[in-house]
Write a protein that holds these residues in place. Structure first.
Motif, short mmCIF file in Angstrom:
data_model
loop_
_atom_site.label_atom_id
_atom_site.label_comp_id
_atom_site.label_asym_id
_atom_site.label_seq_id
_atom_site.Cartn_x
_atom_site.Cartn_y
_atom_site.Cartn_z
N ASP A 76 53.60 109.86 53.58
CA ASP A 76 54.51 110.67 52.76
C ASP A 76 55.96 110.44 53.16
O ASP A 76 56.85 110.42 52.31
CB ASP A 76 54.17 112.16 52.89
CG ASP A 76 52.82 112.50 52.28
OD1 ASP A 76 52.35 111.76 51.39
OD2 ASP A 76 52.24 113.53 52.70
N LEU A 77 56.20 110.28 54.46
CA LEU A 77 57.56 110.03 54.95
C LEU A 77 58.09 108.72 54.38
O LEU A 77 59.25 108.64 53.95
CB LEU A 77 57.58 109.99 56.48
CG LEU A 77 58.95 109.72 57.12
CD1 LEU A 77 59.94 110.83 56.79
CD2 LEU A 77 58.79 109.55 58.62
N GLN A 78 57.25 107.68 54.33
CA GLN A 78 57.69 106.39 53.79
C GLN A 78 58.01 106.51 52.30
O GLN A 78 58.99 105.93 51.82
CB GLN A 78 56.63 105.32 54.04
CG GLN A 78 56.33 105.08 55.51
CD GLN A 78 57.57 104.78 56.32
OE1 GLN A 78 58.31 103.85 56.01
NE2 GLN A 78 57.83 105.57 57.34
N LYS A 79 57.20 107.24 51.58
CA LYS A 79 57.46 107.43 50.15
C LYS A 79 58.76 108.21 49.94
O LYS A 79 59.54 107.90 49.04
CB LYS A 79 56.28 108.16 49.49
CG LYS A 79 55.05 107.30 49.38
CD LYS A 79 53.89 108.07 48.78
CE LYS A 79 52.63 107.22 48.72
NZ LYS A 79 51.47 107.96 48.25
N ALA A 80 58.99 109.22 50.77
CA ALA A 80 60.23 110.00 50.67
C ALA A 80 61.45 109.12 50.95
O ALA A 80 62.49 109.27 50.29
CB ALA A 80 60.18 111.18 51.63
N LEU A 81 61.32 108.21 51.90
CA LEU A 81 62.43 107.31 52.22
C LEU A 81 62.76 106.42 51.02
O LEU A 81 63.92 106.25 50.67
CB LEU A 81 62.07 106.45 53.43
CG LEU A 81 63.12 105.41 53.82
CD1 LEU A 81 64.39 106.08 54.30
CD2 LEU A 81 62.57 104.48 54.89
N ILE A 82 61.74 105.89 50.38
CA ILE A 82 61.96 105.05 49.21
C ILE A 82 62.62 105.86 48.09
O ILE A 82 63.58 105.41 47.46
CB ILE A 82 60.63 104.41 48.73
CG1 ILE A 82 60.17 103.38 49.75
CG2 ILE A 82 60.79 103.80 47.34
CD1 ILE A 82 58.77 102.89 49.55
#
Length: 117
Positions: A76-82
Motif C-alpha cells: 500500500d505504501l508503494q501504491k501511495a508513493l506512485i
C-alpha cells in the motif's frame, strides 16, 4: 535494432534512439543477469522478514523515515508513493521525453541492488 538494458552499457545514442526513433528495448536473457536481479530481490525480502526497517519499503520517506510500518502495509505504501508523484501538475511531457526518462530509470534499477521485479 534493439537496445539491451543491462545497467552498464547504455549510451546517449541508445537513449536518443529509444526516445526519438522508437527503438525497442530488451533485458538480457542470460543466467548472470537473472541471478543478479533475483538475488537482490531475495536479499530485500529476507532483510524485511528479519524486521529491519527498510527506507521507503517499511518506513516513510524523507522526514517520515523514522516511522516504520507493518510489512503487510508495504505494498500500500508503494501504491501511495506512485499516486503522490503522479498528481499531474504542469504540462504532459512529450512521449519521447517520457520514454527517455523511463529508459534511464530502468537502466539505473537493473544496475544496482534495487530489488526490482
Amino acid at each position: 535494432m534493439k537496445v539491451v538494458v543491462d545497467g552498464y552499457n547504455l549510451k546517449l545514442e541508445d537513449v536518443y534512439n529509444v526516445a526519438m526513433k522508437d527503438t525497442k528495448i530488451e533485458l538480457p536473457d542470460n543466467k548472470e543477469f537473472k541471478d543478479r536481479i533475483n538475488n537482490a530481490r531475495k536479499f530485500l525480502e529476507d532483510y524485511i522478514a528479519k524486521g529491519y526497517p527498510t527506507y521507503g519499503v517499511t518506513t516513510g520517506f524523507g522526514d517520515s523515515c523514522h516511522n516504520q510500518i507493518n510489512t503487510s502495509k508495504a505494498e500500500d505504501l508503494q501504491k501511495a508513493l506512485i499516486n503522490f508523484h503522479g498528481i499531474g501538475l504542469g504540462k504532459y511531457l512529450p512521449e519521447s521525453t517520457g520514454n527517455a526518462v523511463v529508459l534511464c530509470r530502468l537502466n539505473s534499477y537493473v544496475n544496482r541492488n534495487s530489488a526490482i521485479r
